[in-house]
Design an enzyme around this catalytic site. Sequence first.
Site, PDB file in Angstrom:
ATOM      1  N   HIS A  65       0.872  -1.180   0.000  1.00  0.00           N
ATOM      2  CA  HIS A  65       0.000   0.000   0.000  1.00  0.00           C
ATOM      3  C   HIS A  65       0.905   1.223   0.000  1.00  0.00           C
ATOM      4  O   HIS A  65       1.656   1.432   0.956  1.00  0.00           O
ATOM      5  CB  HIS A  65      -0.900  -0.012   1.243  1.00  0.00           C
ATOM      6  CG  HIS A  65      -1.831  -1.184   1.273  1.00  0.00           C
ATOM      7  ND1 HIS A  65      -3.101  -1.138   0.733  1.00  0.00           N
ATOM      8  CD2 HIS A  65      -1.680  -2.454   1.738  1.00  0.00           C
ATOM      9  CE1 HIS A  65      -3.689  -2.321   0.881  1.00  0.00           C
ATOM     10  NE2 HIS A  65      -2.836  -3.141   1.491  1.00  0.00           N
ATOM     11  N   ARG A  67      -0.277   4.435  -0.614  1.00  0.00           N
ATOM     12  CA  ARG A  67      -1.054   5.550  -0.011  1.00  0.00           C
ATOM     13  C   ARG A  67      -1.215   6.788  -0.886  1.00  0.00           C
ATOM     14  O   ARG A  67      -1.838   7.753  -0.434  1.00  0.00           O
ATOM     15  CB  ARG A  67      -0.457   5.985   1.343  1.00  0.00           C
ATOM     16  CG  ARG A  67      -0.287   4.859   2.357  1.00  0.00           C
ATOM     17  CD  ARG A  67      -1.567   4.155   2.644  1.00  0.00           C
ATOM     18  NE  ARG A  67      -1.429   3.244   3.796  1.00  0.00           N
ATOM     19  CZ  ARG A  67      -2.265   2.231   4.028  1.00  0.00           C
ATOM     20  NH1 ARG A  67      -3.283   1.998   3.197  1.00  0.00           N
ATOM     21  NH2 ARG A  67      -2.101   1.457   5.081  1.00  0.00           N
ATOM     22  N   ASN A  97      -6.396   0.796  -3.022  1.00  0.00           N
ATOM     23  CA  ASN A  97      -7.325   1.392  -2.047  1.00  0.00           C
ATOM     24  C   ASN A  97      -6.810   2.728  -1.526  1.00  0.00           C
ATOM     25  O   ASN A  97      -6.678   2.963  -0.341  1.00  0.00           O
ATOM     26  CB  ASN A  97      -7.608   0.434  -0.877  1.00  0.00           C
ATOM     27  CG  ASN A  97      -6.389   0.150  -0.025  1.00  0.00           C
ATOM     28  OD1 ASN A  97      -5.265   0.193  -0.519  1.00  0.00           O
ATOM     29  ND2 ASN A  97      -6.593  -0.121   1.253  1.00  0.00           N
ATOM     30  N   ASP A 155      -8.707  -4.929  -2.329  1.00  0.00           N
ATOM     31  CA  ASP A 155      -8.026  -5.130  -1.039  1.00  0.00           C
ATOM     32  C   ASP A 155      -8.166  -3.932  -0.111  1.00  0.00           C
ATOM     33  O   ASP A 155      -8.162  -2.780  -0.531  1.00  0.00           O
ATOM     34  CB  ASP A 155      -6.540  -5.424  -1.238  1.00  0.00           C
ATOM     35  CG  ASP A 155      -5.852  -5.682   0.104  1.00  0.00           C
ATOM     36  OD1 ASP A 155      -6.358  -6.495   0.879  1.00  0.00           O
ATOM     37  OD2 ASP A 155      -4.838  -5.019   0.390  1.00  0.00           O
ATOM     38  N   HIS A 182      -8.983 -10.095  -0.820  1.00  0.00           N
ATOM     39  CA  HIS A 182      -8.806 -10.000   0.627  1.00  0.00           C
ATOM     40  C   HIS A 182      -9.969 -10.800   1.212  1.00  0.00           C
ATOM     41  O   HIS A 182     -11.087 -10.296   1.271  1.00  0.00           O
ATOM     42  CB  HIS A 182      -8.851  -8.515   1.006  1.00  0.00           C
ATOM     43  CG  HIS A 182      -9.033  -8.239   2.463  1.00  0.00           C
ATOM     44  ND1 HIS A 182      -8.138  -7.510   3.188  1.00  0.00           N
ATOM     45  CD2 HIS A 182     -10.035  -8.567   3.319  1.00  0.00           C
ATOM     46  CE1 HIS A 182      -8.568  -7.406   4.442  1.00  0.00           C
ATOM     47  NE2 HIS A 182      -9.714  -8.030   4.541  1.00  0.00           N
ATOM     48  N   ASN A 281      -4.951  -6.715   9.716  1.00  0.00           N
ATOM     49  CA  ASN A 281      -6.098  -7.412   9.158  1.00  0.00           C
ATOM     50  C   ASN A 281      -5.679  -8.171   7.910  1.00  0.00           C
ATOM     51  O   ASN A 281      -5.233  -7.548   6.961  1.00  0.00           O
ATOM     52  CB  ASN A 281      -7.195  -6.402   8.805  1.00  0.00           C
ATOM     53  CG  ASN A 281      -8.504  -7.096   8.508  1.00  0.00           C
ATOM     54  OD1 ASN A 281      -8.719  -8.226   8.936  1.00  0.00           O
ATOM     55  ND2 ASN A 281      -9.370  -6.450   7.745  1.00  0.00           N
ATOM     56  N   ASP A 304       2.238  -7.083   2.432  1.00  0.00           N
ATOM     57  CA  ASP A 304       1.080  -6.272   2.820  1.00  0.00           C
ATOM     58  C   ASP A 304       1.557  -4.998   3.543  1.00  0.00           C
ATOM     59  O   ASP A 304       0.956  -4.567   4.539  1.00  0.00           O
ATOM     60  CB  ASP A 304       0.092  -7.070   3.683  1.00  0.00           C
ATOM     61  CG  ASP A 304      -1.285  -6.409   3.759  1.00  0.00           C
ATOM     62  OD1 ASP A 304      -1.499  -5.377   3.092  1.00  0.00           O
ATOM     63  OD2 ASP A 304      -2.145  -6.926   4.498  1.00  0.00           O
ATOM     64  N   HIS A 308       1.219   3.572   8.266  1.00  0.00           N
ATOM     65  CA  HIS A 308       0.316   4.462   9.005  1.00  0.00           C
ATOM     66  C   HIS A 308       1.150   5.441   9.797  1.00  0.00           C
ATOM     67  O   HIS A 308       2.250   5.128  10.252  1.00  0.00           O
ATOM     68  CB  HIS A 308      -0.593   3.676   9.960  1.00  0.00           C
ATOM     69  CG  HIS A 308      -1.631   2.885   9.251  1.00  0.00           C
ATOM     70  ND1 HIS A 308      -2.644   3.472   8.515  1.00  0.00           N
ATOM     71  CD2 HIS A 308      -1.814   1.547   9.138  1.00  0.00           C
ATOM     72  CE1 HIS A 308      -3.402   2.521   7.991  1.00  0.00           C
ATOM     73  NE2 HIS A 308      -2.923   1.346   8.347  1.00  0.00           N
TER      74      HIS A 308
HETATM   75 ZN   LIG Z   1      -6.107  -7.089   2.779  1.00  0.00          ZN
HETATM   76 ZN   LIG Z   2      -3.392  -5.119   1.913  1.00  0.00          ZN
END
Ligand SMILES: [Zn+2]
Ligand SMILES: [Zn+2]
Length: 430
Positions: A65, A67, A97, A155, A182, A281, A304, A308
């Site tokens: 990710h 961002r 995402n 995801d 996911h 998660n 993954d 953050h």
């Molecule tokens: Zn996921």
């Molecule tokens: Zn992910």
Amino acid sequence: MSGPLLLRGGRVVDPAAGVDGVRDVLLADGRVARVAEGVEAPEGAEVLDCSGLVVTPGLIDLHVHLREPGGEHKETIASGARAAAAGGFTAVCAMPNTDPPIDDPAAVGFVAAAGRRAGAARVYPVGCISVGQEGERLAEIGEMVAAGAVAVTDDGRPVMDSGLMRLVLEYARGFGVPVADHPEDLGLSRKGVMNEGVVSSRLGLVGKPGASEDVHVVRDLLLAEMTGGHIHLQHVSTAFSVEMIRRAKERGVRVTAEATPHHLLLTEEAVDGYRTEAKMNPPLRSAADREGFRDGTLDVLATDHAPHHYDEKEQAFDDAPFGIVGLETALGLGLTHLVGEGLVDLPTLVERMSAAPARAFGLPGGTLAEGSPADVTVLDPEAAWTVEPKRFLSRSRNTPFGGWELRGRAVTTIVEGAVVWRLEGADGRG
Ligand SMILES: [Zn+2]
Ligand SMILES: [Zn+2]
């Protein structure tokens, strides 16, 4: 494009080509030109002494990710691509995402262009399954693939509508890309913040049962078999899911699957003390999927990587966001704890981090066979180091592995024949 580069005298571990031995590797014109013993350096070539080091196909992370757009305080495509290179990755697949989500060809083109500009690891865009990740209408799969999307996924969220999942498997099959999922049944997991079990009871936290994953894994396997589509199951965390994937493979279902370093190395006990760095998660469970990684049921090691901001992870456990960063620790953790503890051997780890992900998403690379892209990771298997999050090139520091003492890391990362990252103080000897 840079001039020729000769990697001299390293142990070349290239499982896809069946190579494990001391070789010289000559890179020229962005390609692997030769892999042999005693290769002469051509006129003007840079020579990197790799004696005592391991030379592998560039590592590929199918699940990160980055961002951007919308979360640049956590990570940007450029900072993520640099963090990837520092972790030994020559390519990463960026999850869609973001805010807004990557759900049309223009957005896919934006990610690809920003990735090229970063000049570090390659960044492959992944497109959304549904418009706005709302799980209702199928996004423009064909147009996104034409713009460079290498897979589709929602995801961050599961696809709750099984009819939509069937449809996307049929469409994506037509365009030759996998559908990554996911797997999580929100009806079973909705308010959970960790694994459901004795630890969640003791801590008084709401749990997500393993069944919330298993239900969707089984559904996805059924739909992949029915449609002939390729399902790629992300971050598999339960032993039951592993068993179902194993059986589906025996039946010839087109399925690939990820294990993450954190699910392989940590358990739900890490949440003790309400440590938000252990909130992710799917949640940490037991170490039940280790066998699935050993035997290759879980084909791919993927991080993954989920950056953050410090403030966000400082909140109370219930309020903190899910996820940890992984790009700069995955290889060291794998070498120290998966190879070092005998779960897999070095060639197998390399395979799960290069050839297998390349195969799963149909990406270039994953091998140093002559003519392949000159994407190479040079690692020092003996380098002792301590995980210091403040030194990460990622914009985020959220990791449960801070302070861990590891053995083995990347020292040089090469993309298209050019060194994009080199360990400070390393002269090729690490
Ligand atoms: Zn996921
Ligand atoms: Zn992910």
